[in-house]
Design a protein around this motif. Structure first.
Motif, PDB file in Angstrom:
ATOM      1  N   ASP A 139       0.261  12.409   6.095  1.00  0.00           N
ATOM      2  CA  ASP A 139      -0.217  13.342   5.069  1.00  0.00           C
ATOM      3  C   ASP A 139      -0.548  14.633   5.675  1.00  0.00           C
ATOM      4  O   ASP A 139      -0.086  16.034   5.395  1.00  0.00           O
TER       5      ASP A 139
ATOM      6  N   PHE B 188     -10.173   6.671  -2.042  1.00  0.00           N
ATOM      7  CA  PHE B 188      -9.916   5.379  -1.985  1.00  0.00           C
ATOM      8  C   PHE B 188     -10.912   4.671  -0.806  1.00  0.00           C
ATOM      9  O   PHE B 188     -10.917   3.826  -0.698  1.00  0.00           O
ATOM     10  N   GLU B 189     -11.077   5.696   0.441  1.00  0.00           N
ATOM     11  CA  GLU B 189     -11.957   5.474   1.115  1.00  0.00           C
ATOM     12  C   GLU B 189     -13.370   5.212   0.668  1.00  0.00           C
ATOM     13  O   GLU B 189     -13.977   4.103   0.941  1.00  0.00           O
TER      14      GLU B 189
ATOM     15  N   GLU C 214      -6.835  11.848  -3.111  1.00  0.00           N
ATOM     16  CA  GLU C 214      -6.692  10.450  -3.242  1.00  0.00           C
ATOM     17  C   GLU C 214      -7.160   9.620  -2.359  1.00  0.00           C
ATOM     18  O   GLU C 214      -8.082   8.670  -2.415  1.00  0.00           O
ATOM     19  N   LEU C 215      -6.672  10.026  -1.080  1.00  0.00           N
ATOM     20  CA  LEU C 215      -7.403   8.949   0.215  1.00  0.00           C
ATOM     21  C   LEU C 215      -8.867   9.145   0.411  1.00  0.00           C
ATOM     22  O   LEU C 215      -9.406   8.089   0.847  1.00  0.00           O
TER      23      LEU C 215
ATOM     24  N   THR D 178      -2.723  14.153  -2.477  1.00  0.00           N
ATOM     25  CA  THR D 178      -2.750  13.025  -1.789  1.00  0.00           C
ATOM     26  C   THR D 178      -3.977  12.850  -1.031  1.00  0.00           C
ATOM     27  O   THR D 178      -4.820  11.913  -0.781  1.00  0.00           O
TER      28      THR D 178
ATOM     29  N   ASP E 268       0.852  -1.293   0.017  1.00  0.00           N
ATOM     30  CA  ASP E 268       0.072   0.162   0.110  1.00  0.00           C
ATOM     31  C   ASP E 268       1.027   1.288   0.079  1.00  0.00           C
ATOM     32  O   ASP E 268       0.604   2.261  -0.689  1.00  0.00           O
TER      33      ASP E 268
ATOM     34  N   HIS F  53      -1.402   6.737   6.607  1.00  0.00           N
ATOM     35  CA  HIS F  53      -1.250   7.925   5.346  1.00  0.00           C
ATOM     36  C   HIS F  53      -1.908   9.047   5.611  1.00  0.00           C
ATOM     37  O   HIS F  53      -1.396  10.111   5.339  1.00  0.00           O
ATOM     38  N   TRP F  54      -3.136   9.026   6.035  1.00  0.00           N
ATOM     39  CA  TRP F  54      -3.910  10.391   6.356  1.00  0.00           C
ATOM     40  C   TRP F  54      -3.270  11.068   7.595  1.00  0.00           C
ATOM     41  O   TRP F  54      -2.944  12.317   7.244  1.00  0.00           O
TER      42      TRP F  54
ATOM     43  N   ARG G 262      -4.428   3.319   5.246  1.00  0.00           N
ATOM     44  CA  ARG G 262      -4.989   4.315   4.899  1.00  0.00           C
ATOM     45  C   ARG G 262      -5.111   5.339   5.941  1.00  0.00           C
ATOM     46  O   ARG G 262      -4.739   6.499   5.710  1.00  0.00           O
TER      47      ARG G 262
ATOM     48  N   MET H 271       0.995   4.091  -2.623  1.00  0.00           N
ATOM     49  CA  MET H 271       0.968   5.628  -2.258  1.00  0.00           C
ATOM     50  C   MET H 271       2.016   6.589  -2.504  1.00  0.00           C
ATOM     51  O   MET H 271       1.594   7.564  -3.251  1.00  0.00           O
TER      52      MET H 271
END
Lengths: 237, 462
Positions: free
Chosen positions: B78, B60-61, B56-57, B53, B6, B74-75, B71, B10
């Motif tokens: 970010d 993806f959610e 994008e997240l 990004t 993942d 990365h949230w 996820r 990303m």
């Protein structure tokens, strides 16, 4: 005011912020301009130039310098100032490489003015159009004081390339210093030679047609050569 | 292992966004300027990549791509990076470039001084940024100083204000520019007569300047000659040069007034040229299409103003998002039966995707236009960094507001990461600023529109 003084029109063109207004002020008033604001429309100024100075044929002409503001927002309306120009001064910023590349666009805009509508300001760099160009052109690079010393040589050699393509003469200077255009310096000599060329083309030549003829007339007349024995490129005084 | 995979995905997409931001900077923004400081380009591209990004997240959610815990990780990563860049990096560089552009600092030429001044300016910025949180009811007291919530809440306030201002102005300006109804009629003869007046004005200025130059030359030439003549010469000098001296001053005053007039005339000519272009454009197919869109947009604009007023007056807090509500209406009232979950996922994906793409595109285009209008070779770095800051704040707040448009189950990640923010406050604040901005834009455009035809008609009477 007793004797009517004849005039020629010279356009001063270049990108926004390169220093055209300071340059025009320096040329016409002989001293550097203190503050500068963005030029809206066109600033005009005059310089009284003695054609063939020092000879018995000396005559005073009035050179009108039309400094057209270079901002992109007003690009549709520039062409109103371009008609019946007799000479062209192209100004670029020595600290900004892109302003030099844009000079081609300015030159094209002036030359193509009569050739119909432009499409969104994109001009094709037409070698033929440029080589047939009748207008005398001078290329000036400004803000020379802002270049760090180690870059100086490289930047100055770059600036001669555009001039070479237009087959024009070039000057590099700093508009904030009076001494760069003081009488007797190489820069001043080049400038007055350019004005002589413009005046001559306007008033003293009869037949503008024929490429060979125009090539011949582009060379400065032999009279002025005696005043500039150091005829070769000297970038700094 | 899936976390590793993942993360690779990303980072690949982030590199792609970074490349896009880099190219955009080089090709579009700095089209006419040489790039002296690579760090500016770098910071801009990094901010752009981090913002993309975030979006994008969210996508993806909704779609359910990637592992939920990765996820979440990365949230957090970010958001921390965004906050670092918006609160520390960008303001620091902006302060640095402003300070190094100041005249009196340039004369000193010492790096140390510049750096210390920059730190001082940055600390002032931090103080005001902190104080920003006080008048707004955005936080409960239980959060620590360095938590994400503190930073995001303040950034959110600024960003939502910007969004609402731009939205309000855009909602009003859009139909005004698209619709043919508002076009002023301009003929070629109008333009020609204006241009002729402008050139005549130039001629007058030139004649006066020539007289000034000739007069100056005469006094210069006459000056050294009369010095040797003693008192009588001086008296003569006074009487003969006085009219010439006054003459020059009078001429210079005239010239200044005429130059001001020529600027006005030129601006009118520019305006007329633009109108003519618009008229020509409206006759093309694209122009006709935009004309029709203009009618739709004006309806949307009026509805939005109405709904904002209603929200503020009745203190309404929206509970359900439009997607669920729409599906509800369709299922309950119209009696269609379909798989709610499946459709709600796809529709929210579509809606959110469209919102994201249009907001990114809209912001980039607006930024480019403003940049061309404002920037000069001295200020280009500062302006681009300011735009990067605005862009970051704008995108964070659009994430906050977007929460409203998504069904309950997809809001989770935003709520989880951003914690306990008072989201309703942001919506209310958006409505208020939107209303103010839209109404003042209407007033402003009305005045501008009114003035032009009158001026226009007056000219045609000459």
């Amino acid at each position: 005011m007793a004797v009517p003084v004849e005039k020629v029109k010279v356009l001063v063109l270049g990108d926004s912020g390169v220093g055209k207004s300071s340059l025009v002020h320096l040329i016409s008033q002989g001293e550097a301009m203190g503050n500068s604001a963005w030029t809206i429309g066109c600033n005009v100024d005059v310089k009284l130039h003695d054609y063939r100075e020092g000879t018995p044929h000396e005559k005073t002409f009035c050179v009108e310098l039309w400094d057209v503001g270079g901002s992109i927002n007003h690009s549709l309306s520039h062409s109103v100032f371009f008609n019946s120009a007799h000479g062209l001064i192209l100004v670029h910023d020595l600290t900004n490489r892109k302003s030099q590349g844009n000079l081609r666009r300015w030159l094209g805009e002036v030359l193509n003015k009569d050739a119909g509508k432009k499409n969104n300001g994109e001009f094709d760099y037409d070698e033929e159009v440029f080589s047939e160009n009748q207008l005398p052109v001078l290329v000036i690079g400004t803000k020379m004081d802002r270049i760090p010393d180690n870059n100086l040589e490289e930047v100055l050699s770059r600036s001669s390339s555009v001039a070479g393509q237009c087959r024009a003469d070039f000057i590099n200077l700093d508009c904030m210093q009076n001494k760069h255009l003081a009488a007797g310096t190489t820069n001043a000599v080049k400038l007055s030679r350019f004005f002589d060329k413009v005046i001559e083309k306007r008033y003293y030549t009869q037949d503008p047609r024929g490429r060979l003829g125009s090539q011949e007339r582009r060379r400065p007349p032999s009279m002025t050569r005696t005043f500039s024995p150091t005829f070769l490129q000297e970038k700094l005084d | 292992m899936s976390f590793f995979v993942d993360s690779c995905i990303m980072f690949t997409t982030q590199a792609f966004f970074f490349g896009f931001g880099w190219l955009f900077f080089m090709r579009q923004l700095f089209k006419d300027y040489e790039i002296h400081h690579r760090v500016v380009q770098l910071t801009f591209a990094v901010t752009f990549a981090l913002s993309c990004t975030m979006f994008e997240l969210i996508i993806f959610e909704i779609v359910g791509f990637l592992n939920s815990s990765s996820r979440y990780f990365h949230w957090k990563l970010d958001l921390y990076a965004m906050l670092f860049s918006l609160i520390f990096l960008l303001p620091f560089y902006i302060a640095y470039f402003i300070v190094s552009n100041l005249r009196f600092v340039q004369s000193f030429q010492r790096r140390r001084l510049i750096v210390w001044l920059t730190v001082g300016v940055w600390l002032t910025f931090m103080y005001f940024f902190w104080k920003l949180g006080d008048p707004f009811p955005i936080l409960s007291a239980k959060h620590g100083i360095f938590s994400i919530e503190q930073g995001i809440s303040r950034v959110g306030v600024i960003g939502v204000t910007l969004m609402a201002l731009l939205s309000g102005f855009g909602a009003v300006n859009c139909p005004y520019t698209y619709m043919e109804y508002f076009l002023r009629h301009v003929t070629d003869t109008d333009i020609q007569s204006h241009e002729r007046r402008l050139l005549q004005n130039m001629e007058i200025i030139l004649t006066k300047k020539k007289r000034i130059a000739l007069a100056k030359r005469e006094t210069r030439q006459a000056g050294p000659g009369t010095q040797r003549q003693g008192i009588w010469g001086m008296l003569k000098n006074v009487t003969t040069s006085l009219p010439a001296g006054e003459n020059v001053r009078q001429l210079q005053q005239d010239v200044e007034a005429l130059e001001e007039l020529s600027r006005q005339l030129f601006l009118e000519v520019v305006d007329l040229h633009e109108q003519r272009e618009r008229i020509a454009y409206s006759k093309t197919l694209k122009g006709k299409y935009f004309n029709i869109m203009g009618y739709f947009f004006s309806l949307y604009c009026m509805w939005k103003i109405f709904i904002s007023t209603v929200n503020i007056v009745f203190d309404r807090v929206g509970k359900t998002d439009p997607i669920t509500r729409g599906i509800e209406i369709v299922v309950v009232y119209l009696g269609f039966q379909f798989d709610v979950k499946f459709w709600s996922q796809h529709i929210s994906f579509l809606l959110v995707g469209i919102l994201i793409v249009t907001s990114i595109r809209g912001l980039l285009i607006t930024m480019t236009k403003f940049f061309y209008a404002i920037a000069s070779s001295k200020s280009s770095n500062i302006i681009v960094l300011l735009f990067a800051e605005i862009m970051g704040m704008y995108f964070i707040s659009s994430v906050l507001l977007m929460r409203m448009n998504m069904p309950e189950e997809y809001r989770l990640i935003i709520t989880e990461v951003l914690g306990d923010l008072q989201f309703n406050f942001y919506h209310r604040w958006f409505d208020v600023i939107f209303l103010v901005s839209a109404l003042s834009s209407i007033g402003f455009l009305y005045l501008a529109h009114k003035q032009a035809p009158e001026k226009h008609m007056m000219q045609s009477m000459y």
